[in-house]
Design a protein around this motif. Structure first.
Motif, PDB file in Angstrom:
ATOM      1  N   ASP A 189       0.831  -1.044   0.039  1.00 45.65           N
ATOM      2  CA  ASP A 189      -0.115  -0.033  -0.085  1.00 45.65           C
ATOM      3  C   ASP A 189       0.747   1.248  -0.125  1.00 45.65           C
ATOM      4  O   ASP A 189       0.485   2.204   0.394  1.00 45.65           O
ATOM      5  N   GLY A 190       2.206   1.340  -0.754  1.00 43.35           N
ATOM      6  CA  GLY A 190       2.792   2.471  -0.848  1.00 43.35           C
ATOM      7  C   GLY A 190       3.704   2.763   0.440  1.00 43.35           C
ATOM      8  O   GLY A 190       4.248   3.868   0.447  1.00 43.35           O
ATOM      9  N   LEU A 191       3.540   1.768   1.578  1.00 42.18           N
ATOM     10  CA  LEU A 191       4.335   2.218   2.685  1.00 42.18           C
ATOM     11  C   LEU A 191       5.878   2.436   2.348  1.00 42.18           C
ATOM     12  O   LEU A 191       6.549   3.218   2.927  1.00 42.18           O
ATOM     13  N   VAL A 192       6.461   1.391   1.578  1.00 39.14           N
ATOM     14  CA  VAL A 192       7.898   1.593   1.170  1.00 39.14           C
ATOM     15  C   VAL A 192       8.200   2.951   0.637  1.00 39.14           C
ATOM     16  O   VAL A 192       9.225   3.596   1.024  1.00 39.14           O
ATOM     17  N   GLU A 193       7.432   3.386  -0.373  1.00 37.48           N
ATOM     18  CA  GLU A 193       7.713   4.678  -1.005  1.00 37.48           C
ATOM     19  C   GLU A 193       7.571   6.011   0.274  1.00 37.48           C
ATOM     20  O   GLU A 193       8.302   6.794   0.356  1.00 37.48           O
ATOM     21  N   ARG A 194       6.472   5.758   0.999  1.00 36.86           N
ATOM     22  CA  ARG A 194       6.045   6.902   1.985  1.00 36.86           C
ATOM     23  C   ARG A 194       7.488   6.843   3.006  1.00 36.86           C
ATOM     24  O   ARG A 194       7.881   8.173   3.461  1.00 36.86           O
ATOM     25  N   ALA A 195       7.853   5.684   3.256  1.00 36.56           N
ATOM     26  CA  ALA A 195       9.143   5.644   4.409  1.00 36.56           C
ATOM     27  C   ALA A 195      10.154   6.239   3.753  1.00 36.56           C
ATOM     28  O   ALA A 195      10.937   6.960   4.189  1.00 36.56           O
ATOM     29  N   PHE A 196      10.772   5.725   2.326  1.00 35.64           N
ATOM     30  CA  PHE A 196      11.522   6.461   1.612  1.00 35.64           C
ATOM     31  C   PHE A 196      11.593   7.685   1.588  1.00 35.64           C
ATOM     32  O   PHE A 196      12.626   8.694   1.709  1.00 35.64           O
ATOM     33  N   GLY A 197      10.542   8.592   1.380  1.00 36.44           N
ATOM     34  CA  GLY A 197      10.400   9.882   1.351  1.00 36.44           C
ATOM     35  C   GLY A 197      10.817  10.646   2.681  1.00 36.44           C
ATOM     36  O   GLY A 197      11.412  11.354   2.626  1.00 36.44           O
ATOM     37  N   ALA A 198      10.358   9.960   3.756  1.00 35.32           N
ATOM     38  CA  ALA A 198      10.832  10.405   4.807  1.00 35.32           C
ATOM     39  C   ALA A 198      12.225  10.530   5.145  1.00 35.32           C
ATOM     40  O   ALA A 198      12.757  11.244   5.815  1.00 35.32           O
ATOM     41  N   ALA A 199      12.818   9.447   4.706  1.00 37.41           N
ATOM     42  CA  ALA A 199      14.365   9.096   4.846  1.00 37.41           C
ATOM     43  C   ALA A 199      15.121  10.153   3.952  1.00 37.41           C
ATOM     44  O   ALA A 199      16.189  10.721   4.349  1.00 37.41           O
ATOM     45  N   ALA A 200      14.675  10.158   2.856  1.00 42.44           N
ATOM     46  CA  ALA A 200      15.334  11.133   1.667  1.00 42.44           C
ATOM     47  C   ALA A 200      15.335  12.511   2.124  1.00 42.44           C
ATOM     48  O   ALA A 200      16.280  13.521   2.321  1.00 42.44           O
ATOM     49  N   GLN A 201      13.866  13.057   2.846  1.00 40.31           N
ATOM     50  CA  GLN A 201      13.985  14.309   3.353  1.00 40.31           C
ATOM     51  C   GLN A 201      15.010  14.697   4.548  1.00 40.31           C
ATOM     52  O   GLN A 201      15.437  15.688   4.485  1.00 40.31           O
ATOM     53  N   ALA A 202      15.004  13.386   5.371  1.00 37.51           N
ATOM     54  CA  ALA A 202      15.895  13.623   6.541  1.00 37.51           C
ATOM     55  C   ALA A 202      17.322  13.971   6.151  1.00 37.51           C
ATOM     56  O   ALA A 202      18.179  14.364   6.992  1.00 37.51           O
ATOM     57  N   THR A 252      12.848  17.305  -6.763  1.00 36.49           N
ATOM     58  CA  THR A 252      13.902  17.383  -7.402  1.00 36.49           C
ATOM     59  C   THR A 252      14.461  16.374  -8.166  1.00 36.49           C
ATOM     60  O   THR A 252      13.912  15.211  -7.979  1.00 36.49           O
ATOM     61  N   ALA A 253      15.372  16.492  -8.838  1.00 36.15           N
ATOM     62  CA  ALA A 253      15.894  15.327  -9.798  1.00 36.15           C
ATOM     63  C   ALA A 253      16.345  14.361  -9.124  1.00 36.15           C
ATOM     64  O   ALA A 253      16.332  13.236  -9.407  1.00 36.15           O
ATOM     65  N   ARG A 254      17.189  14.616  -8.235  1.00 40.78           N
ATOM     66  CA  ARG A 254      17.892  13.520  -7.350  1.00 40.78           C
ATOM     67  C   ARG A 254      16.981  12.741  -6.839  1.00 40.78           C
ATOM     68  O   ARG A 254      16.829  11.493  -6.563  1.00 40.78           O
ATOM     69  N   TYR A 255      15.629  13.216  -6.074  1.00 43.95           N
ATOM     70  CA  TYR A 255      14.739  12.718  -5.393  1.00 43.95           C
ATOM     71  C   TYR A 255      13.999  11.667  -6.219  1.00 43.95           C
ATOM     72  O   TYR A 255      13.755  10.648  -6.074  1.00 43.95           O
ATOM     73  N   ALA A 256      13.555  12.176  -7.629  1.00 44.41           N
ATOM     74  CA  ALA A 256      13.038  11.183  -8.523  1.00 44.41           C
ATOM     75  C   ALA A 256      13.827  10.212  -8.905  1.00 44.41           C
ATOM     76  O   ALA A 256      13.376   9.088  -9.104  1.00 44.41           O
ATOM     77  N   ALA A 257      15.368  10.339  -9.126  1.00 44.11           N
ATOM     78  CA  ALA A 257      16.215   9.362  -9.363  1.00 44.11           C
ATOM     79  C   ALA A 257      16.171   8.218  -8.252  1.00 44.11           C
ATOM     80  O   ALA A 257      16.276   6.847  -8.529  1.00 44.11           O
ATOM     81  N   GLN A 258      16.430   8.798  -7.050  1.00 46.89           N
ATOM     82  CA  GLN A 258      16.327   7.887  -5.906  1.00 46.89           C
ATOM     83  C   GLN A 258      15.171   7.008  -5.888  1.00 46.89           C
ATOM     84  O   GLN A 258      15.247   5.809  -5.629  1.00 46.89           O
ATOM     85  N   LEU A 259      14.071   7.662  -6.193  1.00 49.61           N
ATOM     86  CA  LEU A 259      12.717   6.981  -5.959  1.00 49.61           C
ATOM     87  C   LEU A 259      12.654   5.906  -6.983  1.00 49.61           C
ATOM     88  O   LEU A 259      12.229   4.745  -6.669  1.00 49.61           O
ATOM     89  N   HIS A 290      15.137   4.083  -8.324  1.00 52.78           N
ATOM     90  CA  HIS A 290      15.863   3.283  -7.827  1.00 52.78           C
ATOM     91  C   HIS A 290      15.300   2.447  -6.761  1.00 52.78           C
ATOM     92  O   HIS A 290      15.384   1.149  -6.748  1.00 52.78           O
ATOM     93  N   VAL A 291      14.519   2.911  -5.994  1.00 54.44           N
ATOM     94  CA  VAL A 291      13.775   2.123  -4.792  1.00 54.44           C
ATOM     95  C   VAL A 291      12.751   1.429  -5.303  1.00 54.44           C
ATOM     96  O   VAL A 291      12.555  -0.029  -5.069  1.00 54.44           O
ATOM     97  N   ARG A 292      11.899   1.863  -6.339  1.00 48.58           N
ATOM     98  CA  ARG A 292      10.896   1.129  -7.120  1.00 48.58           C
ATOM     99  C   ARG A 292      11.525  -0.243  -7.838  1.00 48.58           C
ATOM    100  O   ARG A 292      10.984  -1.345  -7.665  1.00 48.58           O
ATOM    101  N   ALA A 293      12.654   0.218  -8.452  1.00 47.67           N
ATOM    102  CA  ALA A 293      13.344  -1.148  -9.063  1.00 47.67           C
ATOM    103  C   ALA A 293      13.875  -2.059  -8.466  1.00 47.67           C
ATOM    104  O   ALA A 293      14.219  -3.317  -8.970  1.00 47.67           O
TER     105      ALA A 293
END
Length: 233
Positions: free
Chosen positions: A20-33, A40-47, A49-52
């Motif tokens: 239910d999208g929890l991995v992506e939501r938790a990644f968002g919190a980690a990235a912002q921290a 940003t382009a860096r956030y999009a590229a990292q996300l 990679h997380v999905r892949a």
């Protein structure tokens, strides 16, 4: 009749537990921290990679994202695990419909069932507690329990074999998961059944390309698959 499959190694998030999208939501919190801002382009590229790399050990994912900075990777992983744990505690965690019953049936048939994850032990335990699954399986494993590498390496599957001693031949192991890394892990371990399920991250084409011997709609189809195989059908 084929050899009986006595060890079943099941992934958690996306396979027996809804993501239910929890991995992506938790990644968002980690990235912002760590100062990686959404949009940003860096956030999009990292996300991307997380999905892949869904299914891979999370610390391995963050080591890739913050290559050369082990401290940043560890801080990101800690932020991720904390955010995911908070989401689980808040009630954003449910079983895949019928998953518990499937595990109970497998065990009732005399098969040993092991639940595995790419998360840290603290997160895995939070999920098990939230679902009331602490005694559901014979054994639970996270990457740290198997030397730290996690998927796509075969380590957790082989650790399941060594810890349970449920089979004397890797071909009598069934592995089920929703990601390409699950399939690669099962294949590398030599499992006789490597079943992809369509309740999580990757589609049928990706699962088959990564080595799936079967693709199922859900983990609930696995007990019947094993029964049919053992009956020679």
């Amino acid at each position: 009749m084929t050899e009986r499959t006595n060890l079943v190694v099941l992934d958690m998030a996306g396979t027996t537990v809804t993501d239910d999208g929890l991995v992506e939501r938790a990644f968002g919190a980690a990235a912002q921290a760590l100062g990686v801002a959404p949009g940003t382009a860096r956030y999009a590229a990292q996300l991307a990679h997380v999905r892949a790399t869904m299914g891979e050990s999370k610390i391995s994912v963050f080591r890739h994202l913050f290559a050369g900075d082990e401290d940043a990777a560890r801080r990101a992983n800690a932020e991720f695990e904390a955010a995911y744990g908070d989401l689980v505690t808040a009630g954003h965690c449910e079983p895949v419909p019928g998953a518990r019953e499937a595990v109970e049936r497998l065990r009732a048939e005399g098969r040993t069932v092991v639940l595995t994850t790419g998360f840290a032990r603290v997160t895995q335990d939070a999920i098990l507690t939230a679902l009331g699954w602490t005694d559901l399986a014979d054994l639970t494993l996270c990457p740290a329990d198997a030397g730290g590498r996690g998927r796509p390496y075969p380590d957790m599957v082989l650790t399941a074999l060594l810890r349970t001693r449920a089979v004397d031949d890797v071909r009598r192991i069934a592995v089920a998961g929703d990601t390409s890394h699950d399939m690669r892990s099962g294949s590398a371990a030599g499992a006789g059944v490597v079943a992809g399920v369509l309740t999580g991250a990757h589609d049928e084409a990706a699962l088959r390309t990564a080595g799936a011997t079967h693709v199922l709609g859900s983990v609930t189809d696995l007990p019947d698959l094993l029964a049919r195989a053992e009956a020679g059908r």
